[in-house]
Motif scaffolding. Structure first.
Motif, short mmCIF file in Angstrom:
data_model
loop_
_atom_site.label_atom_id
_atom_site.label_comp_id
_atom_site.label_asym_id
_atom_site.label_seq_id
_atom_site.Cartn_x
_atom_site.Cartn_y
_atom_site.Cartn_z
N SER A 90 -0.70 -7.53 -3.57
CA SER A 90 -0.82 -6.58 -4.66
C SER A 90 -1.87 -5.56 -4.28
O SER A 90 -3.03 -5.93 -4.04
N CYS A 91 -1.48 -4.29 -4.20
CA CYS A 91 -2.40 -3.25 -3.76
C CYS A 91 -2.62 -2.23 -4.86
O CYS A 91 -1.69 -1.87 -5.60
N ILE A 92 -3.85 -1.74 -4.96
CA ILE A 92 -4.22 -0.74 -5.93
C ILE A 92 -4.75 0.47 -5.17
O ILE A 92 -5.63 0.36 -4.32
N VAL A 93 -4.19 1.64 -5.48
CA VAL A 93 -4.66 2.91 -4.92
C VAL A 93 -5.32 3.68 -6.03
O VAL A 93 -4.69 3.95 -7.06
N THR A 94 -6.57 4.05 -5.83
CA THR A 94 -7.31 4.84 -6.83
C THR A 94 -7.32 6.28 -6.35
O THR A 94 -7.57 6.56 -5.19
N TYR A 95 -7.03 7.20 -7.29
CA TYR A 95 -6.99 8.62 -6.93
C TYR A 95 -7.57 9.46 -8.07
O TYR A 95 -7.67 9.01 -9.21
N SER A 96 -7.95 10.67 -7.72
CA SER A 96 -8.44 11.61 -8.75
C SER A 96 -7.62 12.90 -8.65
O SER A 96 -7.20 13.30 -7.58
N ASP A 97 -7.44 13.52 -9.80
CA ASP A 97 -6.64 14.75 -9.87
C ASP A 97 -7.44 15.93 -9.41
O ASP A 97 -8.60 16.01 -9.45
N THR A 107 0.83 -1.21 0.00
CA THR A 107 0.00 0.00 0.00
C THR A 107 0.87 1.26 0.00
O THR A 107 0.60 2.21 -0.74
N ALA A 108 1.91 1.26 0.82
CA ALA A 108 2.80 2.41 0.89
C ALA A 108 3.50 2.64 -0.46
O ALA A 108 3.65 3.79 -0.91
N GLU A 109 3.91 1.59 -1.12
CA GLU A 109 4.57 1.71 -2.42
C GLU A 109 3.60 2.28 -3.46
O GLU A 109 3.98 3.10 -4.28
N ALA A 110 2.37 1.83 -3.43
CA ALA A 110 1.37 2.35 -4.37
C ALA A 110 1.06 3.81 -4.07
O ALA A 110 0.86 4.61 -4.99
N MET A 111 1.03 4.19 -2.79
CA MET A 111 0.78 5.58 -2.40
C MET A 111 1.90 6.50 -2.88
O MET A 111 1.65 7.66 -3.21
N ARG A 112 3.12 5.99 -2.93
CA ARG A 112 4.25 6.81 -3.40
C ARG A 112 4.08 7.20 -4.87
O ARG A 112 4.65 8.19 -5.32
N LEU A 113 3.31 6.43 -5.63
CA LEU A 113 3.11 6.70 -7.05
C LEU A 113 1.99 7.71 -7.32
O LEU A 113 1.81 8.14 -8.45
N GLY A 152 -0.98 16.41 -4.53
CA GLY A 152 -2.21 17.17 -4.74
C GLY A 152 -3.40 16.32 -5.15
O GLY A 152 -4.51 16.81 -5.17
N ALA A 153 -3.17 15.06 -5.49
CA ALA A 153 -4.28 14.18 -5.89
C ALA A 153 -5.00 13.67 -4.64
O ALA A 153 -4.40 13.52 -3.58
N SER A 154 -6.27 13.37 -4.78
CA SER A 154 -7.07 12.85 -3.68
C SER A 154 -7.24 11.35 -3.83
O SER A 154 -7.72 10.86 -4.85
N VAL A 155 -6.85 10.60 -2.79
CA VAL A 155 -7.00 9.15 -2.80
C VAL A 155 -8.47 8.83 -2.55
O VAL A 155 -9.05 9.29 -1.56
N THR A 156 -9.08 8.05 -3.43
CA THR A 156 -10.50 7.73 -3.30
C THR A 156 -10.73 6.29 -2.84
O THR A 156 -11.79 5.99 -2.30
N ASP A 157 -9.74 5.40 -3.04
CA ASP A 157 -9.94 4.00 -2.64
C ASP A 157 -8.60 3.28 -2.60
O ASP A 157 -7.67 3.62 -3.33
N THR A 158 -8.50 2.30 -1.71
CA THR A 158 -7.36 1.39 -1.68
C THR A 158 -7.91 -0.03 -1.57
O THR A 158 -8.88 -0.27 -0.85
N SER A 159 -7.28 -0.93 -2.28
CA SER A 159 -7.68 -2.34 -2.18
C SER A 159 -6.45 -3.21 -2.38
O SER A 159 -5.53 -2.86 -3.12
N CYS A 160 -6.43 -4.33 -1.65
CA CYS A 160 -5.30 -5.25 -1.73
C CYS A 160 -5.82 -6.68 -1.90
O CYS A 160 -6.91 -7.01 -1.44
N ARG A 161 -5.01 -7.47 -2.55
CA ARG A 161 -5.33 -8.90 -2.63
C ARG A 161 -4.04 -9.68 -2.38
O ARG A 161 -2.94 -9.23 -2.73
N SER A 162 -4.20 -10.82 -1.75
CA SER A 162 -3.03 -11.65 -1.44
C SER A 162 -2.89 -12.73 -2.50
O SER A 162 -3.86 -13.16 -3.13
N GLN A 163 -1.64 -13.15 -2.68
CA GLN A 163 -1.35 -14.17 -3.68
C GLN A 163 -0.26 -15.08 -3.10
O GLN A 163 0.81 -14.60 -2.72
N ASP A 164 -0.57 -16.34 -3.02
CA ASP A 164 0.42 -17.29 -2.51
C ASP A 164 1.41 -17.64 -3.61
O ASP A 164 1.03 -18.12 -4.69
#
Length: 104
Positions: free
Chosen positions: A97-104, A67-73, A77-89
């Motif tokens: 694997s985490c996805i951060v959704t943001y809007s400009d 999540t922190a790595e995705a937030m660094r990208l 000034g962008a607003s984070v609207t959602d974060t989601s993660c899924r695990s993979q063995d």
């Protein structure tokens, strides 16, 4: 006779200059009309069209790290609207694997 030639040259030079000036004015009017149309279209376009939603994705050994790595990208000034993660063995460990959704 020489005076007549000089007058003719001046008249020819003035006559040949007029079409270029008229063409320059015509071109200037065309450009200003196009610019006015572009400004009108931009002013009538809703702001929601320009603000778009994007996503950044990252992977890591822990959910927090991914999540922190995705937030660094995310751009400043962008607003984070959602974060989601899924695990993979993978083999004997778990990757996230985490996805951060943001809007400009």
């Amino acid at each position: 006779m020489l005076l007549g030639l000089a007058e003719n040259k001046e008249m020819l030079a003035a006559a040949s200059h007029r079409p270029r000036v008229a063409l320059g004015i015509k071109r200037l009017v065309e450009i200003s009309m196009r610019l006015a149309l572009l400004l009108l279209l931009v002013s009538l376009t809703p702001a929601a069209v320009f603000a778009h939603e994007s996503k950044s994705t990252a992977e890591g050994m822990t959910e927090e790290f991914a999540t922190a790595e995705a937030m660094r990208l995310v751009p400043k000034g962008a607003s984070v609207t959602d974060t989601s993660c899924r695990s993979q063995d993978v083999a004997d460990s778990t990757r996230y694997s985490c996805i951060v959704t943001y809007s400009d």
